[in-house]
Design an enzyme around this catalytic site. Structure first.
Site, PDB file in Angstrom:
ATOM      1  N   GLY A   1       0.823  -1.205   0.000  1.00 27.66           N
ATOM      2  CA  GLY A   1       0.000   0.000   0.000  1.00 27.66           C
ATOM      3  C   GLY A   1       0.855   1.251   0.000  1.00 27.66           C
ATOM      4  O   GLY A   1       0.519   2.263   0.615  1.00 27.66           O
TER       5      GLY A   1
ATOM      6  N   GLY B   1      -0.484   4.901  -1.036  1.00 21.78           N
ATOM      7  CA  GLY B   1      -1.507   5.566  -0.238  1.00 21.78           C
ATOM      8  C   GLY B   1      -0.969   6.758   0.531  1.00 21.78           C
ATOM      9  O   GLY B   1       0.221   7.095   0.464  1.00 21.78           O
ATOM     10  N   GLN B   2      -1.859   7.405   1.286  1.00 25.59           N
ATOM     11  CA  GLN B   2      -1.510   8.637   1.990  1.00 25.59           C
ATOM     12  C   GLN B   2      -0.349   8.434   2.955  1.00 25.59           C
ATOM     13  O   GLN B   2       0.651   9.139   2.899  1.00 25.59           O
ATOM     14  CB  GLN B   2      -2.726   9.169   2.743  1.00 25.59           C
ATOM     15  CG  GLN B   2      -2.472  10.526   3.413  1.00 25.59           C
ATOM     16  CD  GLN B   2      -3.541  10.900   4.430  1.00 25.59           C
ATOM     17  OE1 GLN B   2      -4.105  10.037   5.086  1.00 25.59           O
ATOM     18  NE2 GLN B   2      -3.793  12.181   4.563  1.00 25.59           N
TER      19      GLN B   2
ATOM     20  N   ASP C   1       2.112  -1.870  -4.508  1.00 23.44           N
ATOM     21  CA  ASP C   1       0.698  -1.494  -4.485  1.00 23.44           C
ATOM     22  C   ASP C   1       0.008  -2.249  -5.618  1.00 23.44           C
ATOM     23  O   ASP C   1       0.671  -2.923  -6.417  1.00 23.44           O
ATOM     24  CB  ASP C   1       0.525   0.018  -4.646  1.00 23.44           C
ATOM     25  CG  ASP C   1      -0.670   0.539  -3.838  1.00 23.44           C
ATOM     26  OD1 ASP C   1      -1.773  -0.014  -4.019  1.00 23.44           O
ATOM     27  OD2 ASP C   1      -0.505   1.474  -3.031  1.00 23.44           O
ATOM     28  N   ILE C   2      -1.310  -2.108  -5.710  1.00 18.47           N
ATOM     29  CA  ILE C   2      -2.053  -2.860  -6.731  1.00 18.47           C
ATOM     30  C   ILE C   2      -2.001  -2.177  -8.092  1.00 18.47           C
ATOM     31  O   ILE C   2      -2.408  -2.761  -9.098  1.00 18.47           O
ATOM     32  CB  ILE C   2      -3.521  -3.081  -6.323  1.00 18.47           C
ATOM     33  CG1 ILE C   2      -4.209  -1.744  -6.048  1.00 18.47           C
ATOM     34  CG2 ILE C   2      -3.604  -4.011  -5.130  1.00 18.47           C
ATOM     35  CD1 ILE C   2      -5.715  -1.875  -5.841  1.00 18.47           C
TER      36      ILE C   2
ATOM     37  N   TYR D   1     -15.110  -0.390   8.482  1.00 23.27           N
ATOM     38  CA  TYR D   1     -13.684  -0.130   8.695  1.00 23.27           C
ATOM     39  C   TYR D   1     -13.312  -0.362  10.157  1.00 23.27           C
ATOM     40  O   TYR D   1     -12.326  -1.048  10.460  1.00 23.27           O
ATOM     41  CB  TYR D   1     -13.366   1.303   8.284  1.00 23.27           C
ATOM     42  CG  TYR D   1     -11.930   1.727   8.485  1.00 23.27           C
ATOM     43  CD1 TYR D   1     -10.894   1.115   7.793  1.00 23.27           C
ATOM     44  CD2 TYR D   1     -11.612   2.763   9.356  1.00 23.27           C
ATOM     45  CE1 TYR D   1      -9.573   1.508   7.961  1.00 23.27           C
ATOM     46  CE2 TYR D   1     -10.300   3.175   9.531  1.00 23.27           C
ATOM     47  CZ  TYR D   1      -9.286   2.546   8.836  1.00 23.27           C
ATOM     48  OH  TYR D   1      -7.985   2.950   9.012  1.00 23.27           O
TER      49      TYR D   1
ATOM     50  N   LYS E   1     -10.792  -3.244  11.875  1.00 22.56           N
ATOM     51  CA  LYS E   1      -9.647  -2.872  12.710  1.00 22.56           C
ATOM     52  C   LYS E   1      -9.760  -3.497  14.103  1.00 22.56           C
ATOM     53  O   LYS E   1      -8.755  -3.946  14.675  1.00 22.56           O
ATOM     54  CB  LYS E   1      -9.514  -1.353  12.799  1.00 22.56           C
ATOM     55  CG  LYS E   1      -9.088  -0.697  11.488  1.00 22.56           C
ATOM     56  CD  LYS E   1      -7.735  -1.219  11.001  1.00 22.56           C
ATOM     57  CE  LYS E   1      -7.254  -0.551   9.743  1.00 22.56           C
ATOM     58  NZ  LYS E   1      -5.965  -1.090   9.258  1.00 22.56           N
TER      59      LYS E   1
ATOM     60  N   ILE F   1      -5.216  11.823   9.941  1.00 23.35           N
ATOM     61  CA  ILE F   1      -3.885  12.220   9.500  1.00 23.35           C
ATOM     62  C   ILE F   1      -3.983  13.349   8.470  1.00 23.35           C
ATOM     63  O   ILE F   1      -4.768  13.269   7.521  1.00 23.35           O
ATOM     64  CB  ILE F   1      -3.128  11.030   8.867  1.00 23.35           C
ATOM     65  CG1 ILE F   1      -3.092   9.835   9.837  1.00 23.35           C
ATOM     66  CG2 ILE F   1      -1.721  11.441   8.466  1.00 23.35           C
ATOM     67  CD1 ILE F   1      -2.324  10.076  11.110  1.00 23.35           C
TER      68      ILE F   1
END
Length: 317
Positions: A9, A12-13, A35-36, A143, A147, A173
């Protein structure tokens, strides 16, 4: 042993900025980004990059063996707002990737794992002020459910198989380097973009919605700090509470107006308001501060000044 790191990933951010920092520390050849898709060409072109779907356990195992990886940062996930639109996809992505990495560690092919949790593990029944490390967790989003379940599995794999997995519960974030990625706290990133582009922002949360937030530099610092700490310092193997500052959209407007006096905002809460209302206002992260000496640096005004300065330069270039 030299760290050979795989970041899943990486476009990502958080993954993108973590990749840059880890390459700075460990060297470009020792940090493999994946990543994908080629979603961030700056990352793709900055060092070794692999197209990798971590839901495919065979492809993941091949990549681990190819680069002799011993440390994995699993940053791939479907975030809160996007997850509510695609609940089963969010469940499948967030859980299957975690199990694939945990199982490789259980079999001795990985030595250390970082897996991020989130304040989304908490829910409407959780104490909102100074939310403690150990408390009621009844998440109300897909989500958050992934988690919360993931935390239990991380702890289980540590207790049952000795897997060295480490985790922190990220607050919202804020970063200028990447665009918002589908999270409920992403208003606090988008607001700076719109402040510079339009001097106006249409906010999907109400003005007094207080949420825990953190600047990206602090988040990256915490992530690397917990991974570099001796194993004997890590006493929580589910996930550590992590905090920096808490503020509302109204607080952000006040901060931005110090730099852009004509800035205006309107509030039009949508489905994300209900998600935000289920989360804490402030977080007690005393365990992280005591166990591995966590300490944040950036205030809201620090964040505002840095965001506006860097986004202005980005627009010019």
């Amino acid at each position: 042993m030299k760290s050979k790191i795989l970041i899943i990933g990486a476009c990502g951010q958080i993954g993108s900025e973590l990749t840059y920092k880890l390459r700075e520390i460990h060297g470009h050849d020792n940090v493999i980004a994946s990543d994908i898709s080629y979603g961030n060409l700056d990352i793709v072109n900055s060092g070794i990059f692999e197209i990798l779907d971590a839901q495919d356990s065979t492809s993941l195992k091949v990549c681990i063996e190819k680069y002799e990886i011993n440390t994995v940062y699993l940053m791939a996930a479907m975030l809160s707002a996007t997850g509510e639109k695609f609940p089963m996809k969010a469940w499948d992505l967030n859980m299957s990737t975690l199990f694939n990495v945990l199982d490789l560690a259980k079999n001795g092919q990985i030595k250390k794992i970082f897996w991020p949790s989130s304040i989304a593990v908490f829910g409407p029944t959780t104490p909102k002020k100074e939310t403690p490390q150990y408390t009621i967790m009844e998440p109300s989003t897909v989500y958050g459910i992934t988690k919360q379940v993931g935390e239990r599995w991380c702890e289980y794999y540590f207790n049952k198989y000795g897997v060295d997995v480490r985790s922190i519960r990220y607050p919202g974030i804020i970063s200028w380097k990447t665009l918002p990625g589908g999270g409920t706290t992403d208003y606090a990133v988008d607001i700076y973009h719109k402040a510079l582009a339009d001097n106006h922002f249409n906010c999907f949360l109400s003005e007094n919605t207080e949420l825990p937030m953190m600047y990206m530099e602090d988040a990256i610092k915490a992530t690397i700090q917990i991974m570099e700490a001796p194993a004997s310092y890590i006493h929580i193997r589910s996930s550590y509470n992590l905090a920096a500052i808490s503020f509302t959209p109204k607080d952000m407007v006040h901060s931005i107006k110090k730099e852009l006096s004509g800035f205006t905002i309107e509030y039009n809460p949508d489905f994300r308001q209900e998600i935000a209302d289920s989360w804490p206002n402030t977080i007690d992260d005393s365990h992280a501060r005591k166990d591995w000496n966590w300490e944040h640096q950036f205030s809201l005004d620090d964040i505002t000044k840095d965001m506006l300065a860097n986004l202005s330069e980005k627009v010019k270039s």
